[in-house]
Design a protein around this motif. Structure first.
Motif, PDB file in Angstrom:
ATOM      1  N   TRP A  18     -32.289   1.070  20.588  1.00 26.90           N
ATOM      2  CA  TRP A  18     -31.641   0.423  19.441  1.00 26.90           C
ATOM      3  C   TRP A  18     -32.075   1.040  18.118  1.00 26.90           C
ATOM      4  O   TRP A  18     -31.378   0.932  17.118  1.00 26.90           O
ATOM      5  N   LYS A  21     -30.355   5.413  16.730  1.00 24.80           N
ATOM      6  CA  LYS A  21     -29.264   5.785  15.817  1.00 24.80           C
ATOM      7  C   LYS A  21     -29.783   6.227  14.458  1.00 24.80           C
ATOM      8  O   LYS A  21     -29.142   7.002  13.758  1.00 24.80           O
ATOM      9  N   GLU A  60     -27.440   7.285  21.842  1.00 24.17           N
ATOM     10  CA  GLU A  60     -27.749   6.725  20.524  1.00 24.17           C
ATOM     11  C   GLU A  60     -28.397   7.762  19.612  1.00 24.17           C
ATOM     12  O   GLU A  60     -28.124   7.786  18.407  1.00 24.17           O
TER      13      GLU A  60
END
Length: 124
Positions: A18, A21, A60
């Motif tokens: 998470w 990015k 990601e």
């Protein structure tokens, strides 16, 4: 990521998914390389869940720096499974996705041929 336990190795990278990015800019200097070093260990494992976890992380990371992820895939193409590369390329443009998937497929086919040749030699 050096544990003999698959789930610990996988979680060493997936825990960062998470955050990935953001790359270095959204986290800290060296973040991207740290996560890539974890992926180097997990992509070497052919277990399904290690490959899917690696794919998620790379997918990601590619949001932050697609070229570094492409370079990683090119370097480690022989270690990806079709499922691992599918997750890795999920958010990439179609042309790039196809090129990387084809690269991995060629590596898989070459490995299959080489294994077949070794089996034939053993039988002789």
């Amino acid at each position: 990521s050096e544990s003999s336990n698959l789930w610990r190795r996988r979680s060493a990278g997936v825990a960062f998914a998470w955050l990935a990015k953001g790359g270095d800019a959204g986290n800290f200097d060296g973040f991207f390389q740290l996560v890539l070093s974890i992926c180097e260990r997990t992509v070497a494992c052919q277990e399904r869940f290690a490959q899917t976890g690696t794919g998620w992380i790379l997918r990601e990371l590619a949001v932050a720096d697609r070229e570094r992820v492409v370079t990683f895939v090119e370097k480690h193409a022989s270690q990806f499974t079709s499922e691992g590369i599918a997750y890795t390329t999920e958010k990439m443009p179609a042309v790039l996705k196809k090129r990387l998937k084809d690269l991995v497929r060629r590596q898989i086919v070459e490995e299959d041929h080489s294994v077949g040749a070794r089996k034939k030699l053993k039988r002789s």
